[in-house]
Design a protein around this motif. Structure first.
Motif, PDB file in Angstrom:
ATOM      1  N   GLU A 153      47.766  27.787  39.063  1.00  0.00           N
ATOM      2  CA  GLU A 153      47.686  29.454  38.832  1.00  0.00           C
ATOM      3  C   GLU A 153      48.955  29.821  39.364  1.00  0.00           C
ATOM      4  O   GLU A 153      49.581  30.825  38.823  1.00  0.00           O
ATOM      5  CB  GLU A 153      46.523  29.765  39.344  1.00  0.00           C
ATOM      6  CG  GLU A 153      45.132  29.620  38.556  1.00  0.00           C
ATOM      7  CD  GLU A 153      44.451  28.368  39.098  1.00  0.00           C
ATOM      8  OE1 GLU A 153      43.450  27.778  38.267  1.00  0.00           O
ATOM      9  OE2 GLU A 153      45.171  27.565  39.977  1.00  0.00           O
TER      10      GLU A 153
ATOM     11  N   GLN B 206      45.439  37.232  43.670  1.00  0.00           N
ATOM     12  CA  GLN B 206      44.799  36.343  42.704  1.00  0.00           C
ATOM     13  C   GLN B 206      44.269  35.101  43.066  1.00  0.00           C
ATOM     14  O   GLN B 206      43.422  34.560  42.577  1.00  0.00           O
ATOM     15  CB  GLN B 206      45.434  36.203  41.606  1.00  0.00           C
ATOM     16  CG  GLN B 206      46.095  37.628  40.379  1.00  0.00           C
ATOM     17  CD  GLN B 206      44.827  38.034  39.719  1.00  0.00           C
ATOM     18  OE1 GLN B 206      43.779  37.224  39.369  1.00  0.00           O
ATOM     19  NE2 GLN B 206      44.654  39.051  39.286  1.00  0.00           N
ATOM     20  N   THR B 207      44.996  34.309  44.207  1.00  0.00           N
ATOM     21  CA  THR B 207      44.568  33.182  44.535  1.00  0.00           C
ATOM     22  C   THR B 207      44.432  32.926  45.891  1.00  0.00           C
ATOM     23  O   THR B 207      44.160  31.536  46.503  1.00  0.00           O
ATOM     24  CB  THR B 207      45.816  32.180  44.170  1.00  0.00           C
ATOM     25  OG1 THR B 207      47.059  32.263  44.966  1.00  0.00           O
ATOM     26  CG2 THR B 207      46.466  32.540  42.682  1.00  0.00           C
TER      27      THR B 207
ATOM     28  N   CYS C 155      39.942  33.075  40.887  1.00  0.00           N
ATOM     29  CA  CYS C 155      41.148  33.476  40.114  1.00  0.00           C
ATOM     30  C   CYS C 155      40.978  33.499  38.586  1.00  0.00           C
ATOM     31  O   CYS C 155      40.238  32.805  37.892  1.00  0.00           O
ATOM     32  CB  CYS C 155      42.346  32.342  40.213  1.00  0.00           C
ATOM     33  SG  CYS C 155      43.948  33.086  39.497  1.00  0.00           S
ATOM     34  N   LYS C 156      41.309  34.743  37.989  1.00  0.00           N
ATOM     35  CA  LYS C 156      40.944  34.943  36.454  1.00  0.00           C
ATOM     36  C   LYS C 156      42.248  34.729  35.768  1.00  0.00           C
ATOM     37  O   LYS C 156      42.426  34.777  34.346  1.00  0.00           O
ATOM     38  CB  LYS C 156      40.799  36.500  36.392  1.00  0.00           C
ATOM     39  CG  LYS C 156      39.691  36.868  37.214  1.00  0.00           C
ATOM     40  CD  LYS C 156      39.272  38.368  37.091  1.00  0.00           C
ATOM     41  CE  LYS C 156      38.043  38.819  37.756  1.00  0.00           C
ATOM     42  NZ  LYS C 156      37.668  40.124  37.743  1.00  0.00           N
TER      43      LYS C 156
ATOM     44  N   ALA D 228      49.373  40.709  34.997  1.00  0.00           N
ATOM     45  CA  ALA D 228      49.284  41.126  36.255  1.00  0.00           C
ATOM     46  C   ALA D 228      50.459  41.596  36.821  1.00  0.00           C
ATOM     47  O   ALA D 228      50.267  42.550  37.652  1.00  0.00           O
ATOM     48  CB  ALA D 228      48.607  40.118  36.870  1.00  0.00           C
TER      49      ALA D 228
END
Length: 425
Positions: free
Chosen positions: A286, A331-332, A338-339, A349
């Protein structure tokens, strides 16, 4: 007991080009849209090898030209690779490489003293280096003669201006004079933008231009940091992070410094933490998506420069990298799932984050005054900086307004179809 800490890797990093499942067509579109922002692996290897050969030669000559100070300071060992070429974020061509050359001033103890502006407020990210030793004129006579120490208000400080101009730049100039003799097929031009000495090398046969930013960094300390599993995505990392102060004497046009302080400020360098963040991104898909998307966004901004776009005037590569790291954290690293499923989500993002920062006219520095750093780098001295530094502080408000109202739409159009729209984009 904390495990033995490991030094960070010190190699140039092949740029990111990692896409998610089912993003083959997106990858092709991104390459076509940006005029192919990628760098060929063979070209990368050739250029980095040539770069190391050149920098090894230059830094060896700098070492020779500071020999008269050898009892008072030492350089290296070697040099520290940093910035985009170390963090895997270069685009189009391997034409710029940044390094820090560590400087150790022997036998001197420093204490960081805050720098205040004319209104008495602390200037974020800057310090004066207060010298705690007595009798430096006898222990360090050559540096004293060069004006490297300055007394102010009863205290003794390191003079950033004289260290950079009378010790560092002079040694670099002599080194370049020597190097030029063996490079008759190249034109070599140097420019000084403290703390950087920029060296531009142009091949007379091919016309290729490569820029080298060479920065001296006074080594203040080395901190051992235990980065938790939540942040690494794997096991605990025990890392050594050198802390440097780089001479950043105040520009005469800057209103942020009192006149008496202008020769003294050093910027607290965060390159070790930036390199560590880049390494944290390599081990998780990611995060690789985010960094790949950042290169695409960077390529889009570069293209807009040709069109005199106000957004391209307002945003630089460090701004974009800061936005990428904010997305990496959000996010991570925050513990929530996480999306991001690929580069399309990751680019969306970052575009959303960029829009929010333009609307607020506020882009907080990721490595200064960021409360999240305590989670990522527990116990680091960076966590002592509580005042957030706005990276837009030098950008004219009207330019930021034009970037949002007029320039941003062009970016969305240029990157249309390559990102997932989030929160209205």
């Amino acid at each position: 007991m904390m495990a033995t800490a490991d030094a960070l890797g010190n190699e140039w990093s092949q740029p990111y080009h990692v896409f998610g499942p089912g993003e083959g067509k997106l990858r092709q579109n991104a390459i076509r849209r940006t005029g192919d922002y990628r760098i060929d692996e063979k070209e990368w290897k050739t250029h980095t090898q040539e770069t190391d050969k050149f920098l090894d030669n230059v830094t060896a000559r700098i070492q020779e030209n500071t020999a008269k100070f050898s009892e008072e300071l030492s350089l290296g060992p070697g040099y520290v690779r940093q910035a985009s070429a170390r963090q895997g974020l270069k685009i189009h061509s391997p034409n710029e490489f940044d390094i820090i050359v560590p400087i150790r001033i022997k036998g001197i103890d420093f204490e960081q003293s805050k720098v205040r502006n004319g209104d008495g407020n602390v200037v974020a990210g800057y310090h004066k280096q207060r010298v705690m030793n007595r009798n430096v004129s006898s222990t360090h006579p050559r540096l004293t003669h060069s004006g490297v120490f300055q007394r102010q208000d009863g205290n003794l400080y390191l003079n950033a201006k004289n260290l950079h101009e009378k010790v560092w730049t002079g040694a670099v100039d002599k080194a370049l004079d020597c190097v030029k003799k063996g490079m008759s097929d190249c034109e070599i031009v140097r420019r000084v933008h403290p703390p950087t000495v920029n060296v531009q090398v142009t091949s007379l046969s091919t016309g290729n231009v490569t820029n080298f930013d060479i920065v001296p960094g006074v080594l203040l300390s080395t901190e051992n940091i235990q980065i938790p599993s939540k942040i690494t995505g794997k096991g605990v990392w025990n890392v050594q992070l050198p802390i440097y102060a780089v001479p950043k004497q105040a520009n005469k046009n800057s209103p942020s410094f009192r006149e008496a302080d202008r020769p003294l400020p050093f910027r607290m360098d965060t390159s070790s933490h930036e390199r560590c963040m880049a390494d944290l991104c390599r081990g998780m898909k990611e995060r690789q998506y985010i960094m790949t998307a950042n290169r695409i966004l960077k390529a889009g901004i570069e293209d807009l420069k040709k069109q005199n776009n106000p957004l391209a005037k307002a945003i630089n590569s460090y701004h974009l990298k800061t936005i990428a790291y904010r997305v990496v954290y959000d996010q991570t690293m925050r513990g929530t799932p996480c999306k991001l499923t690929g580069v399309k989500d990751a680019l969306g993002a970052q575009i959303t984050e960029l829009r929010k920062c333009l609307e607020k006219r506020y882009l907080p520095d990721f490595f200064l005054g960021n409360k999240a750093l305590e989670e990522i780098f527990p116990g680091s001295m960076l966590n002592r900086y509580h005042r957030q530094h706005n990276l837009f502080w030098k950008t004219h408000p009207q330019l930021l307004l034009n970037a949002l109202r007029h320039g941003f739409a062009q970016l969305l159009d240029f990157l249309g179809g390559l990102f997932t729209c989030v929160g209205g984009c």
